[in-house]
Design a protein around this motif. Structure first.
Motif, PDB file in Angstrom:
ATOM      1  N   PHE A 128       8.031   3.346   1.892  1.00 18.07           N
ATOM      2  CA  PHE A 128       6.793   2.743   1.415  1.00 18.07           C
ATOM      3  C   PHE A 128       6.797   2.705  -0.113  1.00 18.07           C
ATOM      4  O   PHE A 128       7.452   3.506  -0.763  1.00 18.07           O
ATOM      5  CB  PHE A 128       5.575   3.544   1.883  1.00 18.07           C
ATOM      6  CG  PHE A 128       5.465   3.661   3.377  1.00 18.07           C
ATOM      7  CD1 PHE A 128       4.653   2.800   4.090  1.00 18.07           C
ATOM      8  CD2 PHE A 128       6.182   4.632   4.072  1.00 18.07           C
ATOM      9  CE1 PHE A 128       4.554   2.904   5.468  1.00 18.07           C
ATOM     10  CE2 PHE A 128       6.092   4.739   5.448  1.00 18.07           C
ATOM     11  CZ  PHE A 128       5.270   3.870   6.143  1.00 18.07           C
ATOM     12  N   SER A 129       6.045   1.793  -0.666  1.00 12.53           N
ATOM     13  CA  SER A 129       5.818   1.766  -2.105  1.00 12.53           C
ATOM     14  C   SER A 129       4.458   1.135  -2.361  1.00 12.53           C
ATOM     15  O   SER A 129       4.313  -0.094  -2.307  1.00 12.53           O
ATOM     16  CB  SER A 129       6.906   0.967  -2.834  1.00 12.53           C
ATOM     17  OG  SER A 129       6.587   0.844  -4.208  1.00 12.53           O
ATOM     18  N   SER A 130       3.475   1.980  -2.610  1.00 16.27           N
ATOM     19  CA  SER A 130       2.136   1.453  -2.889  1.00 16.27           C
ATOM     20  C   SER A 130       2.142   0.657  -4.184  1.00 16.27           C
ATOM     21  O   SER A 130       1.391  -0.310  -4.336  1.00 16.27           O
ATOM     22  CB  SER A 130       1.123   2.602  -2.983  1.00 16.27           C
ATOM     23  OG  SER A 130       1.518   3.553  -3.958  1.00 16.27           O
ATOM     24  N   GLU A 131       3.024   1.034  -5.116  1.00 18.67           N
ATOM     25  CA  GLU A 131       3.128   0.310  -6.391  1.00 18.67           C
ATOM     26  C   GLU A 131       3.542  -1.139  -6.172  1.00 18.67           C
ATOM     27  O   GLU A 131       3.025  -2.052  -6.821  1.00 18.67           O
ATOM     28  CB  GLU A 131       4.149   0.999  -7.299  1.00 18.67           C
ATOM     29  CG  GLU A 131       4.371   0.282  -8.628  1.00 18.67           C
ATOM     30  CD  GLU A 131       5.550   0.827  -9.399  1.00 18.67           C
ATOM     31  OE1 GLU A 131       5.832   0.296 -10.490  1.00 18.67           O
ATOM     32  OE2 GLU A 131       6.208   1.773  -8.918  1.00 18.67           O
ATOM     33  N   LYS A 132       4.473  -1.363  -5.243  1.00 15.64           N
ATOM     34  CA  LYS A 132       4.955  -2.715  -4.952  1.00 15.64           C
ATOM     35  C   LYS A 132       4.219  -3.351  -3.774  1.00 15.64           C
ATOM     36  O   LYS A 132       4.591  -4.419  -3.309  1.00 15.64           O
ATOM     37  CB  LYS A 132       6.456  -2.679  -4.655  1.00 15.64           C
ATOM     38  CG  LYS A 132       7.294  -2.148  -5.804  1.00 15.64           C
ATOM     39  CD  LYS A 132       7.172  -3.002  -7.048  1.00 15.64           C
ATOM     40  CE  LYS A 132       8.045  -2.478  -8.175  1.00 15.64           C
ATOM     41  NZ  LYS A 132       7.890  -3.287  -9.412  1.00 15.64           N
TER      42      LYS A 132
END
Length: 345
Positions: A128-132
């Motif tokens: 996961f990547s909340s930033e992306k």
């Protein structure tokens, strides 16, 4: 990768077979073609390296490669804007890279290292990547569809202009929760694009043997969800379809279905010898429809990009992938205490 809106392709009379084929197709600018070439090549080289590392025993668990399907996610990302979310199933490395996640972090997660996007605990299917705005990576077939619909609900609730790009395959398209999601998305006019990546074989069974309706663009008709079939091997087509679907969703008209007709060159996973299809079939797709080679031919023949310039792109991509492999094999494993983090009580 946001869309780059620059000049269209030249309108001069086609001077070659490649140029002739582009005449009736949507066009991309020179800069867009180069950017798409680089992004697709990065995914291809990364997946090839991941396959090698899996064979060496450096990657455990399951590993589903995206080789052959690169034009789908790259075209959709070109059509998207910052803030749009992406969620997909377990064939997900390409989606991670296309959203801008770093190759080092993705490869480190594949090898279970501390520097991975899930700190070495998620592996191939759970990054996961909340930033992306990338929300997985899901191992349960079709599970991401209801979650992606929930992301779209959040967008509507918050009143923003974001769209949820929810990817799933032809096999997952037969799951019940997909149609529950369709119903809610249509009822509440949620901004979600259901991208069905039809690579023709689900886990190992041909679409014609597993689906009563093989035109997946029609799967939303009973919910009044519009859909279209797209040549998922052509970056121009996936980009143009993405723009149409984005416009529909951002206008508040509700969900949209894109059936991307694509093809995976490898087996369902690294443990699948893919004996259910012939080598000739795979070679024909590689020779006549490869998404990267199509762009390469246009760059050389239409845009007059030099071989040296393309070699520089390839060299830069190989360096990124080599660095990611080096990082992933030397990064420390997670501390034992990491077992107790991110646990809901």
């Amino acid at each position: 990768m946001a869309a780059v809106r620059t000049k269209s392709a030249p309108a001069a009379k086609p001077a070659s077979r490649t140029a002739a084929k582009t005449a009736s197709k949507p066009t991309l600018s020179r800069d867009q073609e180069i950017a798409a070439y680089r992004e697709m090549l990065l995914i291809r080289r990364f997946e090839e390296k991941a396959g090698q590392m899996y064979g060496m025993g450096l990657i455990g668990g399951f590993c589903h490669l995206y080789i052959g399907q690169e034009a789908v996610v790259v075209g959709m990302q070109m059509a998207s804007k910052p803030g749009d979310q992406v969620i997909t199933g377990y064939r997900d490395h390409g989606h991670m890279l296309a959203t801008g996640m770093q190759a080092n972090g993705v490869m480190a997660e594949l090898t279970g290292r501390r520097g991975g996007y899930s700190r070495g605990k998620g592996g191939s299917m759970h990054m996961f990547s909340s930033e992306k705005h990338f929300y997985g990576g899901h191992g349960i077939v079709g599970a991401q569809v209801s979650l992606g619909t929930g992301l779209a609900f959040a967008n509507r609730y918050r009143g923003n202009d974001n769209v949820s790009l929810t990817y799933f395959g032809d096999g997952a398209a037969n799951q019940g929760q997909v149609y529950e999601s369709f119903n809610m998305a249509a009822l509440w006019k949620l901004p979600v694009i259901y991208v069905i990546e039809n690579n023709r074989y689900a886990m190992g069974t041909a679409v014609s043997r597993a689906s009563a309706q093989t035109d997946f663009s029609k799967r939303g008709l009973s919910f009044n969800i519009p859909g279209e079939q797209v040549d998922g091997m052509d970056i121009r087509e996936t980009y143009a379809a993405g723009l149409r679907a984005m416009e529909w969703c951002r206008a508040g008209k509700g969900p949209y279905i894109l059936e991307m007709q694509t093809y995976r060159y490898r087996g369902h996973s690294m443990s699948d010898p893919a004996k259910y299809r012939t080598k000739d079939e795979v070679q024909k797709m590689r020779t006549e429809h490869d998404p990267i080679e199509q762009v390469r031919e246009r760059l050389l023949e239409v845009w007059k990009v030099s071989e040296d310039e393309l070699k520089k792109i390839d060299s830069a991509v190989r360096d990124i992938v080599a660095e990611s492999a080096e990082f992933a094999t030397n990064d420390p494993e997670p501390d034992v205490s990491e077992l107790w983090t991110d646990i809901l009580k």
